[in-house]
Design an enzyme around this catalytic site. Structure first.
Site, PDB file in Angstrom:
ATOM      1  N   SER A  64      32.877  37.578   4.392  1.00  0.00           N
ATOM      2  CA  SER A  64      33.505  36.382   4.978  1.00  0.00           C
ATOM      3  C   SER A  64      34.621  35.775   4.134  1.00  0.00           C
ATOM      4  O   SER A  64      35.373  34.928   4.635  1.00  0.00           O
ATOM      5  CB  SER A  64      32.457  35.309   5.244  1.00  0.00           C
ATOM      6  OG  SER A  64      31.684  35.663   6.350  1.00  0.00           O
ATOM      7  N   LYS A  67      37.937  35.883   5.655  1.00  0.00           N
ATOM      8  CA  LYS A  67      38.345  34.962   6.727  1.00  0.00           C
ATOM      9  C   LYS A  67      39.432  33.984   6.260  1.00  0.00           C
ATOM     10  O   LYS A  67      40.245  33.520   7.053  1.00  0.00           O
ATOM     11  CB  LYS A  67      37.125  34.181   7.239  1.00  0.00           C
ATOM     12  CG  LYS A  67      36.070  35.067   7.927  1.00  0.00           C
ATOM     13  CD  LYS A  67      34.756  34.317   8.096  1.00  0.00           C
ATOM     14  CE  LYS A  67      33.711  35.102   8.862  1.00  0.00           C
ATOM     15  NZ  LYS A  67      32.406  34.403   8.888  1.00  0.00           N
ATOM     16  N   TYR A 189      38.001  43.096  12.912  1.00  0.00           N
ATOM     17  CA  TYR A 189      37.169  42.120  12.192  1.00  0.00           C
ATOM     18  C   TYR A 189      36.216  42.822  11.203  1.00  0.00           C
ATOM     19  O   TYR A 189      36.074  42.403  10.052  1.00  0.00           O
ATOM     20  CB  TYR A 189      36.400  41.254  13.197  1.00  0.00           C
ATOM     21  CG  TYR A 189      35.384  40.342  12.556  1.00  0.00           C
ATOM     22  CD1 TYR A 189      35.781  39.201  11.863  1.00  0.00           C
ATOM     23  CD2 TYR A 189      34.023  40.634  12.610  1.00  0.00           C
ATOM     24  CE1 TYR A 189      34.840  38.377  11.246  1.00  0.00           C
ATOM     25  CE2 TYR A 189      33.084  39.816  12.007  1.00  0.00           C
ATOM     26  CZ  TYR A 189      33.497  38.690  11.330  1.00  0.00           C
ATOM     27  OH  TYR A 189      32.571  37.878  10.711  1.00  0.00           O
ATOM     28  N   TYR A 240      29.457  27.050   5.526  1.00  0.00           N
ATOM     29  CA  TYR A 240      28.682  26.862   6.772  1.00  0.00           C
ATOM     30  C   TYR A 240      27.759  25.649   6.672  1.00  0.00           C
ATOM     31  O   TYR A 240      28.216  24.565   6.334  1.00  0.00           O
ATOM     32  CB  TYR A 240      27.906  28.152   7.103  1.00  0.00           C
ATOM     33  CG  TYR A 240      28.756  29.370   6.905  1.00  0.00           C
ATOM     34  CD1 TYR A 240      29.802  29.642   7.786  1.00  0.00           C
ATOM     35  CD2 TYR A 240      28.596  30.213   5.816  1.00  0.00           C
ATOM     36  CE1 TYR A 240      30.625  30.737   7.607  1.00  0.00           C
ATOM     37  CE2 TYR A 240      29.420  31.314   5.628  1.00  0.00           C
ATOM     38  CZ  TYR A 240      30.427  31.558   6.526  1.00  0.00           C
ATOM     39  OH  TYR A 240      31.246  32.630   6.335  1.00  0.00           O
ATOM     40  N   VAL A 258      28.711  37.366   2.476  1.00  0.00           N
ATOM     41  CA  VAL A 258      27.351  37.901   2.333  1.00  0.00           C
ATOM     42  C   VAL A 258      27.262  39.104   1.389  1.00  0.00           C
ATOM     43  O   VAL A 258      26.165  39.577   1.105  1.00  0.00           O
ATOM     44  CB  VAL A 258      26.679  38.266   3.685  1.00  0.00           C
ATOM     45  CG1 VAL A 258      26.344  37.029   4.495  1.00  0.00           C
ATOM     46  CG2 VAL A 258      27.511  39.253   4.471  1.00  0.00           C
TER      47      VAL A 258
HETATM   48  O1  DON Z   1      30.230  39.010  10.598  1.00  0.00           O
HETATM   49  C1  DON Z   1      29.378  39.066   9.701  1.00  0.00           C
HETATM   50  O2  DON Z   1      28.216  38.747   9.910  1.00  0.00           O
HETATM   51  C2  DON Z   1      29.801  39.566   8.332  1.00  0.00           C
HETATM   52  N1  DON Z   1      30.801  40.581   8.456  1.00  0.00           N
HETATM   53  C3  DON Z   1      30.358  38.450   7.484  1.00  0.00           C
HETATM   54  C4  DON Z   1      29.394  37.295   7.327  1.00  0.00           C
HETATM   55  C5  DON Z   1      29.523  36.565   6.040  1.00  0.00           C
HETATM   56  O3  DON Z   1      29.975  37.064   5.043  1.00  0.00           O
HETATM   57  C6  DON Z   1      28.946  35.182   6.028  1.00  0.00           C
HETATM   58  N2  DON Z   1      29.156  34.502   4.759  1.00  0.00           N
HETATM   59  N3  DON Z   1      28.465  34.109   3.908  1.00  0.00           N
END
Ligand code: DON
Length: 304
Positions: A64, A67, A189, A240, A258
């Site tokens: 993330s 992003k 994405y 978040y 993550v």
């Molecule tokens: O879309 C997802 O679930 C993962 N590619 C990215 C989520 C993420 O890194 C949330 N952050 N802490």
């Protein structure tokens, strides 16, 4: 004079002693292979002096954190038009939460929850001829580092299992807030999330957010005003449903992923990146958050 090196060396010592390191993400199967023992921290200051400790030069999946970089790229390309399709309010919900999106007619709360980042990916897809190549070139240019790559194994691993993202993209499509098809937007994405970078490269990419939109080589990517907006979003939405806690403990705008990475910055002063793969219950790096709390407490500096 703050002795950053001695502070981050102490942080690494503390991280080695930690017994509760959080849990490595496994909902993207490929991420589960990373050891929770890893820990790195890197600081790049406004004078381009750097400080490194632990495994700061080992690459990991930025997830993330990407992003913020797609937001910067698309904001630079389309400007304020972007805010017609994505809001700027914290959601107070987990990154992959869906019901608010339906209640609010397909306008994601902010660009950092998954639904918001998927809209940003859609905007890039509409604007770019070769989105994956052009986004990678943007990152390589921003960091002056052509060794940065996507990790295809990670991207494909998420493609096979990313059901909630398919749900989010389908909801967006049903509300008319996705202009390209679900498959192509999610393909982009998943690749952006699979970018592999180390702590040093992340501080170098985030230098523009610390330096009014200007990279280390002096090229201007964003206006001061645009950087203000992106930093405000990082502060209020970057973690978040733990954004309040991060502001309370650390007091810097930042973004987590993550893969266990966190990047944060003190405007005009430094960028810092940490990597510790074990996550807390909210999906943010457990030891990374503790490290940054220790950094801003020991230096006595935060945006507050
Ligand atoms: O879309 C997802 O679930 C993962 N590619 C990215 C989520 C993420 O890194 C949330 N952050 N802490």
């Amino acid at each position: 004079m703050i002795d950053y090196q001695s502070i981050i060396d102490t942080i690494v010592t503390h991280s080695k002693e930690a017994t509760n390191r959080g849990i490595v993400a496994s909902y993207i199967p490929e991420l589960a292979n990373v050891s929770s023992q890893k820990f790195g921290i890197y600081i790049l200051d406004a004078n381009k002096k750097s400080y490194s400790s632990g495994e700061a030069l080992e690459g990991f999946s930025i997830q993330s954190i990407s992003k913020v970089l797609t937001l910067a790229f698309s904001f630079g390309l389309v400007g304020d038009e972007l805010w017609k399709r994505v809001d700027v309010e914290p959601s107070g919900d987990p990154f992959n939460h869906l019901s608010l999106l339906e209640q609010e007619n397909g306008i994601p709360r902010n660009p950092f929850i998954n639904a918001g980042a998927i809209v940003i990916a859609d905007i890039l897809l509409s604007r770019l001829k070769k989105p994956k190549e052009e986004f990678l070139s943007f990152i390589q240019e921003l960091t002056n580092d052509s060794s940065i790559r996507y990790n295809e194994k990670v991207a494909l691993s998420e493609k096979r299992t990313g059901y909630k993202n398919y749900a989010a993209a389908s909801l967006l499509k049903s509300y008319g807030n996705l202009h390209n098809d679900v498959e192509s937007v999610l393909d982009f994405y998943f690749y952006q999330c699979s970018l592999e970078m180390n702590c040093q490269q992340l501080t170098s990419a985030f230098y523009i957010f610390m330096n009014h939109g200007k990279c280390q080589r002096g090229k201007i990517y964003l206006t001061t005003n645009q950087v203000k907006r992106i930093n405000a979003l990082m502060l209020t939405c970057g973690f978040y449903d733990e954004a309040g806690e991060f502001a309370f403990e650390v007091g810097l705008p930042g973004k987590s992923g993550v893969g266990g990475g966190i990047v944060a910055l003190l405007p005009n002063t430094y960028c810092v990146a940490t990597w510790s793969p074990g996550l807390n219950a909210k999906g943010n790096s457990k030891l990374g958050m503790a490290a940054l709390e220790e950094l801003t407490t020991k230096t006595g500096h935060s945006i507050f």
